[in-house]
Write an enzyme that holds these catalytic residues in place. Structure first.
Site, PDB file in Angstrom:
ATOM      1  CB  SER A 481      -1.070  -0.053   1.129  1.00 19.17           C
ATOM      2  OG  SER A 481      -0.208  -0.164   2.454  1.00 19.17           O
ATOM      3  CG  ASP A 482       4.279   1.542   2.847  1.00 17.41           C
ATOM      4  OD1 ASP A 482       4.111   0.567   2.041  1.00 17.41           O
ATOM      5  OD2 ASP A 482       4.770   1.810   4.040  1.00 17.41           O
ATOM      6  CB  CYS A 483       5.530   0.283  -2.229  1.00 16.19           C
ATOM      7  SG  CYS A 483       6.785  -0.531  -0.892  1.00 16.19           S
TER       8      CYS A 483
END
Ligand code: LAN
Length: 753
Positions: A481-483
């Site tokens: 998700s954060d990548c």
């Protein structure tokens, strides 16, 4: 040398040598690597190492040939990573934060790799190199002498200065896991058991109870080697994979990493496969245990574990399950047909993973395990084994201390996204000086976007990934998700900057958004690779002992914030697309962020150390909806928490033990630049009104900058599963630059020096 004499140690230290040429061999392919002694030298010529960057696939090459070395000169980045002199020019001393950013970028630009990304060592965990090296050994994969030499050097450099052992990670205390595994590696690469380093390590291992007191994963590897017997390994039955999907404990619901590790573990456990016995294996049986090997009651040690390794003691539930499996299921109920069905399905899933990642596999534990499984199933020269062997190089990293294993096959997309954002935060994206660097970075992210979901996604339990980015590269191909969020923000920022082309069109941006939208949990928070598929109660089945929070996905302030800020940025430029859903997503996510605040005002970080890291993200989330120090009690309490931890010199300095204990702990070595950058970024995001606190942090960062623009490595920055630390060396560039740049833009008239 421990309690017992080790017979014939010197000769046994020749791991790849069969001592008696007349000895009966089980297979002829053995000849190749068993016939010669593993060559090992004092050191290699560091001037001959090169980092190959093949479209974001990194591997270290050793050029033995003079001509080849001449034709491919060492780059600035090669030398920097190897700790060789780089002769970066001295730069004019910065008088303000923006000039410090420029100096930092001058240096950091030189570390950009040919395909446009930034890379670096990604070490820290001390159980990864053993996975690779033991897998090589049991699959009879030759180890080049220059690898063997530098692996030895790294482990010697990292042995604990007093007790000579190794821990779970480079800064951790000595443990049975670290010591038994790395001792084994050293023996495999050719170090003699009589070597003083080994004698010391062995004595420490024996003091801790020997390898019978190792955690589950170490016991598993030793059983695969045939150094231990399978009865010492707690059960990992592959038939669990046959459970219908609705069963609450079915493995498809587990966190992706534990799922992918359990898979090959279960396959080989079920087969009770062991490597062919060699002199080294026979010798290790004498070296790693306190007891006489032949008389060890293996089953009685299934649950023996040294307290130092026992970060997450097994629950009574799991112990009961294990007891039933060992005493009832395995001997009485488990028919060969069930076992075979389980093995077949596990192998099918392994093969799908191999196909989906072109044999790179998710990370450095499951990859080597899968290699062994394929070796067992398909034989030594099958395509799958050969391809795995090739890809293993992408997990190794060479530095001044020697060769280590990275946590993943690199940090490519993640660090590149932060590098771009650092330039953006300083307002320098339009400065032509940085255009070529940023262009290359954008091209890299364009190339690395994942364009399709994996084949048969539902069958292999994978998550939607189309339009996303992985932490490392698209070969590995696991969107996080954060990548996805950080890469997407960077792409949008650059593509909306005059002078940059639109490489990624709207459709591909929407694909990324569609994938991002799948990560929200009913609570509103976001997880890492997949939305949680089961409750945190699953942790009662955590069998790994050395890690916490490993069984399922959790919600993380870091991931949640990254998604919130990506969606907010997207919404500004594409106000129509899935507007209502996005609004609602953000609202719910921030509500969750608020609930995750600790009573002291900070947030617990799962991927960086610890409260400082997560508090930076949480305050950014709040700021994204206009909640700052003066308008929000949450933001105020977050800032007050950080301010209460500021040190006299203006810096911050949280110790990694905070991740283990859940309490803020000061680092004894004093302020750290990365931590200080996180804290001042947080305060600036929250519009903390007392500028003096921010200025003193900024000043500390500037004071620590070297005259060539770089910052030096300090304490370890990252963490996973609460107990294992991992290095993010590029953070000392990306977050310092971000902090300085933000300050310069937000307070253009303020001076700090
Ligand atoms: C990583 C590395 C990146 C990290 C961030 C993107 C920083 C984070 O914000 C989300 C989680 C993620 C993707 C992550 C998860 C766990 C990883 C893959 C690691 C810390 C790198 C190594 C670790 C992996 C689990 C190591 C193998 C060990 C096991 C326990 C299986």
């Amino acid at each position: 040398m421990g309690k017992k004499a080790v017979a014939g140690v010197s000769a046994d230290a020749q791991p790849l040598l069969e001592k008696s040429p007349t000895k009966k061999r089980l297979s002829s392919e053995l000849t190749d690597h068993s016939a010669k002694r593993q060559r090992i030298e004092a050191r290699t010529d560091h001037g001959r190492w090169r980092l190959r960057d093949d479209q974001g696939r990194q591997s270290w090459v050793y050029l033995e040939d003079d001509k080849a070395a001449k034709e491919w000169p060492q780059s600035f980045a090669d030398k920097y990573f190897l700790g060789l002199p780089v002769d970066a020019p001295e730069l004019p001393k910065p008088t303000n934060p923006l000039d410090a950013v420029r100096n930092g970028l001058e240096f950091f630009e030189k570390l950009q790799l040919p395909s446009g990304h930034w890379g670096c060592e990604y070490g820290g965990p001390m159980f990864l190199l053993p996975c690779i090296v033991i897998a090589w050994y049991v699959t009879k994969t030759p180890i080049p002498w220059y690898y063997a030499t530098e692996i030895k050097n790294y482990l010697f450099a990292r042995a604990h200065p007093e007790d000579g052992g190794w821990g779970l990670h480079i800064e951790g205390e000595t443990s049975v896991f670290g010591t038994s595994m790395n001792y084994t590696v050293l023996r495999i690469v050719g170090v003699d058991a009589d070597h003083p380093v080994m004698v010391k390590a062995r004595a420490t291992l024996h003091k801790m109870g020997g390898a019978t007191h190792a955690p589950h994963w170490a016991k598993w590897w030793l059983a695969v080697m045939g150094v231990a017997q399978w009865d010492i390994v707690n059960p990992t039955p592959p038939e669990l994979w046959l459970l219908p999907d609705w069963v609450p404990i079915a493995p498809w619901r587990w966190w992706i990493h534990i799922r992918q590790v359990f898979l090959p573990m279960s396959y080989l456990w079920s087969k009770r496969w062991q490597a062919e016995e060699t002199d080294l294996i026979r010798s290790l049986r004498n070296e790693l245990f306190v007891e006489d090997w032949a008389n060890i009651n293996w089953a009685s040690h299934r649950n023996s574990i040294n307290p130092r390794d026992n970060y997450h003691p097994k629950t009574w539930v799991l112990n009961t399950v294990n007891w039933c499996l060992v005493n009832i299921w395995n001997p009485v109920l488990r028919t060969r047909a069930i076992a075979q069905k389980g093995e077949e399905w596990a192998m099918k899933l392994i093969e799908m993973e191999n196909e989906n990642t072109d044999h790179a596999d998710l990370a450095t534990v499951s990859g080597p395990m899968n290699t062994v499984c394929l070796y067992v199933k398909e034989g030594p020269d099958s395509y799958a084994v050969r391809r795995h062997r090739e890809r293993a190089h992408e997990f190794l990293w060479m530095k001044d201390e020697g060769m280590l294993a990275n946590g993943t096959n690199g940090v490519q997309c993640w660090d590149t996204a932060f590098a771009i954002q650092a330039v953006m935060d300083a307002g320098l994206t339009e400065d032509p000086r940085w255009r070529p660097m940023l262009m290359k970075a954008l091209e890299f992210l364009d190339d690395q976007q994942i364009r399709e979901n994996v084949k048969d996604q539902d069958i292999c339990y994978r998550q939607q990934r189309k339009g996303g980015w992985a932490f490392s590269n698209k070969d590995q191909g696991y969107a996080v998700s954060d990548c996805v969020s950080e890469a997407l923000k960077s792409v949008i920022i650059l593509q909306k900057t005059p002078g940059f082309p639109t490489l990624i069109d709207d459709r591909r941006i929407f694909d990324a958004i569609d994938t991002l939208m799948t990560y929200q949990n009913p609570s509103g928070g976001c997880s890492s690779y997949e939305p949680p598929r089961a409750g945190t109660w699953m942790e009662v089945l955590n069998a790994a002992e050395v890690f916490g929070n490993i069984m399922v996905e959790y919600e993380y302030p870091e991931c949640t914030t990254a998604v919130v800020t990506a969606l907010s940025l997207f919404r500004k430029h594409w106000p129509e697309y899935r507007r209502e859903e996005i609004d609602r997503f953000i609202e719910r996510a921030i509500k969750w962020i608020k609930t995750a605040q600790k009573p002291h005002g900070g947030w617990y970080g799962s991927w960086g150390i610890c409260f400082t890291y997560a508090t930076m993200f949480a305050l950014e989330s709040l700021a994204s909806i206009g909640e700052t120090y003066n308008s929000s009690d949450y933001a105020k309490r977050g800032c007050d928490f950080l301010i209460s931890k500021q040190r006299e010199d203006g810096g911050w300095s949280e110790h990694y033990r905070a991740c283990e204990t859940g309490e803020y702990i000061e680092h004894p070595s004093g302020s750290q630049v990365v931590m200080t950058a996180w804290a001042v970024i947080a305060l600036m995001k929250a519009d903390y009104p007392n500028l003096e606190h921010i200025k003193s942090g900024i000043k500390l960062i500037m004071d620590r900058q070297q005259s060539n623009g770089e910052w030096l490595q300090e304490a370890i920055e990252g963490v996973f599963n609460k107990s294992c630390m991992i290095s993010y060396p590029n953070y000392k560039f990306t977050f310092t630059l971000k902090a300085l740049g933000m300050f310069a833009r937000k307070y253009p008239t303020e001076t700090v020096v």
